[in-house]
Design a protein around this motif. Sequence first.
Motif, PDB file in Angstrom:
ATOM      1  N   GLN A   1       0.581  -1.037  -0.475  1.00 32.08           N
ATOM      2  CA  GLN A   1      -0.259  -0.275  -0.315  1.00 32.08           C
ATOM      3  C   GLN A   1       0.938   1.499  -0.148  1.00 32.08           C
ATOM      4  O   GLN A   1       0.462   2.555  -0.762  1.00 32.08           O
ATOM      5  CB  GLN A   1      -0.537   0.103   0.967  1.00 32.08           C
ATOM      6  N   LEU A   2       2.153   1.075   0.751  1.00 37.08           N
ATOM      7  CA  LEU A   2       2.746   2.240   0.445  1.00 37.08           C
ATOM      8  C   LEU A   2       3.737   2.588  -0.671  1.00 37.08           C
ATOM      9  O   LEU A   2       3.311   3.596  -1.191  1.00 37.08           O
ATOM     10  CB  LEU A   2       4.346   2.471   1.430  1.00 37.08           C
ATOM     11  N   SER A   3       3.959   1.114  -1.637  1.00 43.47           N
ATOM     12  CA  SER A   3       4.203   1.538  -3.141  1.00 43.47           C
ATOM     13  C   SER A   3       3.566   1.948  -3.929  1.00 43.47           C
ATOM     14  O   SER A   3       2.726   3.085  -4.566  1.00 43.47           O
ATOM     15  CB  SER A   3       4.578  -0.429  -2.944  1.00 43.47           C
ATOM     16  N   LYS A   4       1.640   1.637  -3.789  1.00 43.15           N
ATOM     17  CA  LYS A   4       0.819   1.962  -3.861  1.00 43.15           C
ATOM     18  C   LYS A   4       0.156   3.592  -3.670  1.00 43.15           C
ATOM     19  O   LYS A   4       0.149   4.758  -5.058  1.00 43.15           O
ATOM     20  CB  LYS A   4      -0.289   1.828  -3.775  1.00 43.15           C
ATOM     21  N   LEU A   5       1.347   4.054  -2.933  1.00 46.75           N
ATOM     22  CA  LEU A   5       0.360   5.784  -2.410  1.00 46.75           C
ATOM     23  C   LEU A   5       1.736   6.391  -3.217  1.00 46.75           C
ATOM     24  O   LEU A   5       1.387   7.136  -4.299  1.00 46.75           O
ATOM     25  CB  LEU A   5       0.944   5.234  -1.134  1.00 46.75           C
ATOM     26  N   VAL A   6       2.944   5.367  -3.790  1.00 46.60           N
ATOM     27  CA  VAL A   6       4.448   6.549  -3.815  1.00 46.60           C
ATOM     28  C   VAL A   6       3.953   6.976  -5.597  1.00 46.60           C
ATOM     29  O   VAL A   6       3.878   7.478  -6.323  1.00 46.60           O
ATOM     30  CB  VAL A   6       5.099   6.110  -3.907  1.00 46.60           C
ATOM     31  N   LEU A   7       3.561   5.593  -6.225  1.00 42.13           N
ATOM     32  CA  LEU A   7       3.182   5.494  -7.383  1.00 42.13           C
ATOM     33  C   LEU A   7       1.846   6.748  -8.161  1.00 42.13           C
ATOM     34  O   LEU A   7       1.921   6.792  -8.811  1.00 42.13           O
ATOM     35  CB  LEU A   7       2.489   4.167  -8.075  1.00 42.13           C
ATOM     36  N   GLU A   8       0.782   6.423  -6.724  1.00 40.10           N
ATOM     37  CA  GLU A   8      -0.389   7.305  -7.212  1.00 40.10           C
ATOM     38  C   GLU A   8       0.577   8.925  -7.197  1.00 40.10           C
ATOM     39  O   GLU A   8      -0.376   9.464  -7.880  1.00 40.10           O
ATOM     40  CB  GLU A   8      -1.192   6.905  -6.265  1.00 40.10           C
ATOM     41  N   LYS A   9       1.081   9.218  -6.363  1.00 43.75           N
ATOM     42  CA  LYS A   9       1.707  10.729  -5.940  1.00 43.75           C
ATOM     43  C   LYS A   9       2.720  10.362  -6.887  1.00 43.75           C
ATOM     44  O   LYS A   9       3.653  11.220  -7.395  1.00 43.75           O
ATOM     45  CB  LYS A   9       2.070  10.876  -4.989  1.00 43.75           C
TER      46      LYS A   9
ATOM     47  N   ARG B   1       1.370  11.337   2.597  1.00 40.66           N
ATOM     48  CA  ARG B   1       0.790  12.208   1.541  1.00 40.66           C
ATOM     49  C   ARG B   1       0.462  13.486   1.100  1.00 40.66           C
ATOM     50  O   ARG B   1       0.315  14.127   0.729  1.00 40.66           O
ATOM     51  CB  ARG B   1      -0.656  11.434   1.969  1.00 40.66           C
ATOM     52  N   LYS B   2       1.359  14.124   2.258  1.00 41.05           N
ATOM     53  CA  LYS B   2       1.876  15.271   2.881  1.00 41.05           C
ATOM     54  C   LYS B   2       3.399  15.776   1.775  1.00 41.05           C
ATOM     55  O   LYS B   2       3.486  16.873   1.355  1.00 41.05           O
ATOM     56  CB  LYS B   2       1.986  15.486   4.357  1.00 41.05           C
ATOM     57  N   LEU B   3       4.039  14.738   1.777  1.00 38.39           N
ATOM     58  CA  LEU B   3       5.362  14.886   0.231  1.00 38.39           C
ATOM     59  C   LEU B   3       4.805  14.410  -1.268  1.00 38.39           C
ATOM     60  O   LEU B   3       4.108  14.082  -1.500  1.00 38.39           O
ATOM     61  CB  LEU B   3       6.313  13.904   0.913  1.00 38.39           C
ATOM     62  N   SER B   4       5.642  15.240  -1.530  1.00 37.63           N
ATOM     63  CA  SER B   4       5.580  14.653  -2.607  1.00 37.63           C
ATOM     64  C   SER B   4       6.969  15.202  -3.436  1.00 37.63           C
ATOM     65  O   SER B   4       8.414  15.261  -2.795  1.00 37.63           O
ATOM     66  CB  SER B   4       5.037  16.499  -3.451  1.00 37.63           C
ATOM     67  N   GLY B   5       7.294  14.702  -4.759  1.00 32.95           N
ATOM     68  CA  GLY B   5       8.751  14.535  -5.586  1.00 32.95           C
ATOM     69  C   GLY B   5       9.582  13.357  -5.078  1.00 32.95           C
ATOM     70  O   GLY B   5       9.659  12.616  -4.569  1.00 32.95           O
ATOM     71  N   LYS B   6      11.297  14.462  -4.991  1.00 32.96           N
ATOM     72  CA  LYS B   6      12.036  13.954  -4.288  1.00 32.96           C
ATOM     73  C   LYS B   6      12.101  12.957  -3.320  1.00 32.96           C
ATOM     74  O   LYS B   6      12.187  12.348  -2.401  1.00 32.96           O
ATOM     75  CB  LYS B   6      13.850  15.007  -4.503  1.00 32.96           C
ATOM     76  N   GLU B   7      11.129  14.168  -1.963  1.00 33.87           N
ATOM     77  CA  GLU B   7      11.098  14.332  -0.858  1.00 33.87           C
ATOM     78  C   GLU B   7      10.730  12.602  -0.408  1.00 33.87           C
ATOM     79  O   GLU B   7      10.598  12.275   0.383  1.00 33.87           O
ATOM     80  CB  GLU B   7      10.082  15.509  -0.510  1.00 33.87           C
ATOM     81  N   LEU B   8       9.437  12.396  -1.037  1.00 32.38           N
ATOM     82  CA  LEU B   8       8.595  11.952  -1.099  1.00 32.38           C
ATOM     83  C   LEU B   8       8.913  10.769  -1.633  1.00 32.38           C
ATOM     84  O   LEU B   8       8.911   9.281  -0.367  1.00 32.38           O
ATOM     85  CB  LEU B   8       7.077  11.648  -1.999  1.00 32.38           C
ATOM     86  N   GLU B   9      10.147  10.446  -2.256  1.00 30.83           N
ATOM     87  CA  GLU B   9      10.412   9.076  -2.861  1.00 30.83           C
ATOM     88  C   GLU B   9      11.520   8.383  -1.951  1.00 30.83           C
ATOM     89  O   GLU B   9      11.885   7.168  -1.495  1.00 30.83           O
ATOM     90  CB  GLU B   9      11.191   9.194  -4.469  1.00 30.83           C
ATOM     91  N   LYS B  10      11.816   9.838  -1.823  1.00 34.86           N
ATOM     92  CA  LYS B  10      13.528   9.543   0.083  1.00 34.86           C
ATOM     93  C   LYS B  10      12.388   8.795   0.925  1.00 34.86           C
ATOM     94  O   LYS B  10      13.391   8.037   1.275  1.00 34.86           O
ATOM     95  CB  LYS B  10      14.523  10.449   0.166  1.00 34.86           C
ATOM     96  N   LYS B  11      11.259   9.341   1.473  1.00 35.92           N
ATOM     97  CA  LYS B  11      11.597   8.669   2.879  1.00 35.92           C
ATOM     98  C   LYS B  11      10.663   7.301   2.680  1.00 35.92           C
ATOM     99  O   LYS B  11      10.798   6.143   3.414  1.00 35.92           O
ATOM    100  CB  LYS B  11       9.851   9.898   3.239  1.00 35.92           C
ATOM    101  N   PHE B  12      10.169   7.013   1.465  1.00 31.73           N
ATOM    102  CA  PHE B  12       9.922   5.585   0.779  1.00 31.73           C
ATOM    103  C   PHE B  12      10.714   4.703   0.828  1.00 31.73           C
ATOM    104  O   PHE B  12      10.106   3.583   1.492  1.00 31.73           O
ATOM    105  CB  PHE B  12       8.582   5.863  -0.265  1.00 31.73           C
ATOM    106  N   MET B  13      12.298   5.011   0.314  1.00 29.04           N
ATOM    107  CA  MET B  13      13.032   4.075   0.124  1.00 29.04           C
ATOM    108  C   MET B  13      13.409   4.053   1.500  1.00 29.04           C
ATOM    109  O   MET B  13      13.866   2.646   1.919  1.00 29.04           O
ATOM    110  CB  MET B  13      13.918   4.713  -0.203  1.00 29.04           C
ATOM    111  N   ASP B  14      13.716   5.163   1.965  1.00 23.87           N
ATOM    112  CA  ASP B  14      14.072   5.082   3.687  1.00 23.87           C
ATOM    113  C   ASP B  14      13.013   3.758   5.031  1.00 23.87           C
ATOM    114  O   ASP B  14      13.861   3.168   5.741  1.00 23.87           O
ATOM    115  CB  ASP B  14      14.344   6.409   4.287  1.00 23.87           C
TER     116      ASP B  14
END
Length: 220
Positions: A98-106, A157-170
């Motif tokens: 579900q976290l993966s689906k979230l970042v893909l949606e964003k 959900r409050k993040l976007s771009g590289k900031e979101l992607e970095k949080k996801f990978m961490d």
Amino acid sequence: MKRFLFSASCLGLLALGSCSQSSDTSAAGADSATGSAPTNTEAGVMDSSATGGMSGDTASASAAGGAAMADPSGPTAPHTDDPTFMKSAAHSDQNEMQLSKLVLEKGATGMAKTHADMMITDHTNSTANLKAIAQKKNVTLPTDMDAEHKAIAEQMRKLSGKELEKKFMDQMVIDHQKTLNTMAAHKAMTKDTDLQTFITKTTPVIEKHLTMSKEHSGMM
């Protein structure tokens, strides 16, 4: 595998989690993180309902007969029983998917998109494998993220771009390390041959996810 392997998204793959901020973390599973430093609470606490990932307690990886990649300093105690482990692994899978689906949606791109696609595919497979075992043993698996990862999702959900992607990978690094530790510990404890086989099958996938998560996170 966030903890479903369901680590560990993942166990169920993982289930085992998340396929558990859990450290925020398995099915691993998992696990399972941020533009800023992630908090450590995902995939594995003795009671997965509290943390939602495949987490563990405080025994050492060696005492648990841990896998080669298990972090000796991380949670490694087995879950209290097999049904708890299966539920934790399922949460871990859901966390990662579900976290993966979230970042893909964003609109995640590049490595983050590739990683998210892999999480969904592998943790979906893990969930299917775990579900077959759970049905045999009359265990009802959760079909949503644990509470901790729901909170992580709200942050993301409050993040976007590289900031979101970095949080996801961490978060993927955290989740899968905890899932891997917990799977190793539970394999050494359980007498259930179905779960031992599941963990044996799922562990290499969680190890792959953890390695790739670390590499991708380090490049962002």
